[in-house]
Scaffold this active site. Structure first.
Site, PDB file in Angstrom:
ATOM      1  CE  LYS A  71      -4.113  -0.475   2.355  1.00  0.00           C
ATOM      2  NZ  LYS A  71      -5.046  -0.940   3.400  1.00  0.00           N
ATOM      3  CG  ASP A 107      -8.161   1.471   3.699  1.00  0.00           C
ATOM      4  OD1 ASP A 107      -8.963   0.614   3.280  1.00  0.00           O
ATOM      5  OD2 ASP A 107      -6.932   1.297   3.719  1.00  0.00           O
ATOM      6  N   GLY A 133      -3.711   3.511  18.477  1.00  0.00           N
ATOM      7  CA  GLY A 133      -2.839   3.045  17.404  1.00  0.00           C
ATOM      8  C   GLY A 133      -2.361   4.204  16.562  1.00  0.00           C
ATOM      9  N   GLY A 135      -0.552   3.385  13.287  1.00  0.00           N
ATOM     10  CA  GLY A 135      -0.044   2.803  12.049  1.00  0.00           C
ATOM     11  C   GLY A 135      -0.827   3.305  10.844  1.00  0.00           C
ATOM     12  CB  ALA A 137      -5.387   0.863  10.361  1.00  0.00           C
ATOM     13  N   GLY A 245     -15.675  -4.172  12.567  1.00  0.00           N
ATOM     14  CA  GLY A 245     -14.773  -3.741  11.496  1.00  0.00           C
ATOM     15  C   GLY A 245     -15.085  -4.299  10.114  1.00  0.00           C
TER      16      GLY A 245
HETATM   17  P1  ATR Z   1      -1.615  -0.994  10.390  1.00  0.00           P
HETATM   18  O1  ATR Z   1      -0.986  -0.440   9.163  1.00  0.00           O
HETATM   19  O2  ATR Z   1      -2.627  -2.081  10.164  1.00  0.00           O
HETATM   20  O3  ATR Z   1      -2.164   0.082  11.284  1.00  0.00           O
HETATM   21  P2  ATR Z   1       0.804  -1.284  11.958  1.00  0.00           P
HETATM   22  O4  ATR Z   1       1.447  -0.100  11.343  1.00  0.00           O
HETATM   23  O5  ATR Z   1       1.636  -2.523  12.154  1.00  0.00           O
HETATM   24  O6  ATR Z   1      -0.450  -1.790  11.137  1.00  0.00           O
HETATM   25  O7  ATR Z   1       0.169  -0.829  13.343  1.00  0.00           O
HETATM   26  C1  ATR Z   1      -0.213  -1.730  14.325  1.00  0.00           C
HETATM   27  C2  ATR Z   1      -0.677  -0.922  15.530  1.00  0.00           C
HETATM   28  O8  ATR Z   1      -0.986  -1.829  16.590  1.00  0.00           O
HETATM   29  C3  ATR Z   1       0.406   0.012  16.056  1.00  0.00           C
HETATM   30  O9  ATR Z   1      -0.208   1.175  16.553  1.00  0.00           O
HETATM   31  C4  ATR Z   1       1.033  -0.826  17.149  1.00  0.00           C
HETATM   32  O10 ATR Z   1       1.694  -0.094  18.141  1.00  0.00           O
HETATM   33  P3  ATR Z   1       3.258   0.281  17.976  1.00  0.00           P
HETATM   34  O11 ATR Z   1       3.324   1.445  17.046  1.00  0.00           O
HETATM   35  O12 ATR Z   1       3.714   0.575  19.342  1.00  0.00           O
HETATM   36  O13 ATR Z   1       3.924  -0.959  17.382  1.00  0.00           O
HETATM   37  C5  ATR Z   1      -0.192  -1.486  17.731  1.00  0.00           C
HETATM   38  N1  ATR Z   1       0.164  -2.678  18.517  1.00  0.00           N
HETATM   39  C6  ATR Z   1       0.537  -3.878  18.046  1.00  0.00           C
HETATM   40  N2  ATR Z   1       0.802  -4.726  19.072  1.00  0.00           N
HETATM   41  C7  ATR Z   1       0.578  -4.028  20.215  1.00  0.00           C
HETATM   42  C8  ATR Z   1       0.685  -4.334  21.619  1.00  0.00           C
HETATM   43  N3  ATR Z   1       1.048  -5.563  22.029  1.00  0.00           N
HETATM   44  N4  ATR Z   1       0.386  -3.359  22.518  1.00  0.00           N
HETATM   45  C9  ATR Z   1      -0.005  -2.123  22.096  1.00  0.00           C
HETATM   46  N5  ATR Z   1      -0.114  -1.779  20.791  1.00  0.00           N
HETATM   47  C10 ATR Z   1       0.185  -2.719  19.862  1.00  0.00           C
END
Ligand code: ATR
Length: 286
Positions: A71, A107, A133, A135, A137, A245
């Site tokens: 993406k 999205d 979050g 990331g 999304a 979702g």
């Molecule tokens: P996407 O593009 O789908 O948003 P991503 O960029 O991998 O995927 O984002 C995943 C999100 O889940 C991030 O906000 C991540 O937090 P970090 O930036 O600290 O990695 C969050 N996330 C994943 N595992 C987590 C955990 N165990 N505790 C808290 N946040 C978590």
């Protein structure tokens, strides 16, 4: 139906692509509307993304969706990208027009359509939103909320630097708060959105106390495997409107389908039920 030589063809590029529900989604619409067209999974290795996209006009493709890990990487391979895709920094829909590749990101559209459909009482101008979050999304959700007119968005992320960067990228309406303050951040908000992978099958649960959420607040989890996450179950138990979702996935497919196959498709109960049946009931790791 049998495809003619004039069939419109689209697909989804990913690596791997087997998990994508887009073929089932677009296949349903093609079937329901009796369209002479096909939508196929396209496993494209990251090293070959540029070559694969470039080949689309020659192959006569109407366009493609892009999923992980393409993406963000696709941006440099396209002739044009729209404003929303540039703000999000990612493309999920490509339309071939007169031999050129136009990229967009649906999205944010999918998110807001699903939210408005699932929570008609939600009023973007009345109250702050909390986004968990930071990331890709989260970026799509933030763009959708800003465009809907939400005046304050609190972003909380386990890794604080990513939340700070998100807030910096999108300006004054965003505030980054400490991940450990997530329960406190819910006071006076009318929307909570989980964009993290927490609560997803095979991932840890999202641990958050909802007691500070006002009774009119809406809770939206963009995780859809499982469909009923612990967060949504807890929200419903408090009498809050809970939006899952899956609808975001269904609605994000609409603009692409319209551009490729000439019809703005409906998100119906039959479609929702059909896609929901493909989702395993397995839950997150407690
Ligand atoms: P996407 O593009 O789908 O948003 P991503 O960029 O991998 O995927 O984002 C995943 C999100 O889940 C991030 O906000 C991540 O937090 P970090 O930036 O600290 O990695 C969050 N996330 C994943 N595992 C987590 C955990 N165990 N505790 C808290 N946040 C978590």
């Amino acid at each position: 139906m049998t495809l003619s030589g004039m069939a419109r063809v689209a697909g989804v590029m990913g690596w791997p692509v087997g998990h994508s529900r887009s073929p089932a989604l677009h296949g349903h619409w093609l079937e329901v509307y009796g369209i002479d067209g096909a939508y196929v999974p396209l496993p494209v290795h990251p090293d070959r993304l540029g070559a694969a996209l470039k080949a689309l006009p020659a192959l006569g493709f109407a366009g493609v969706n892009l999923t992980l890990p393409h993406k963000e990487a696709a941006l440099v391979h396209l002739t044009r990208t729209d404003d929303v895709a540039r703000r999000i920094g990612a493309v999920n829909t490509v339309v071939v027009r007169e031999g050129e590749l136009e990229g967009s990101n649906t999205d944010a559209f999918g998110f807001i359509e699903n939210l408005r459909g699932g929570a008609p009482t939600w009023q973007p101008l009345l109250g702050a939103a909390v986004v968990l979050g930071a990331g890709g999304a989260a970026r799509a959700v933030v763009v959708a909320l800003l465009d809907a007119g939400v005046a304050e968005i609190r972003v909380l992320n386990r890794t604080p630097e990513r939340a700070v960067r998100l807030a910096r990228d999108f300006g004054g309406a965003l505030k980054s708060l400490d991940w450990n303050a997530r329960a406190h951040a819910l006071a006076d908000v009318n929307l909570l959105v989980n964009t993290t992978s927490l609560g997803m099958a095979g991932q840890p649960e999202l641990d958050i106390a909802l007691d500070r959420l006002p009774s009119h607040a809406v809770v939206n989890d963009i995780v859809y495997v499982p469909l009923n996450t612990k967060l949504l179950t807890a929200a419903r138990a408090r009498g809050l409107v809970a939006v899952d979702g899956l609808g975001m996935l269904l609605h994000q497919g609409r603009p692409g389908f319209h551009a490729w196959f000439g019809r703005d498709p409906d998100v119906t109960t039959a479609l929702y039920t059909r896609l929901a049946a493909t989702i395993p009931t397995a839950s997150a790791t407690p």
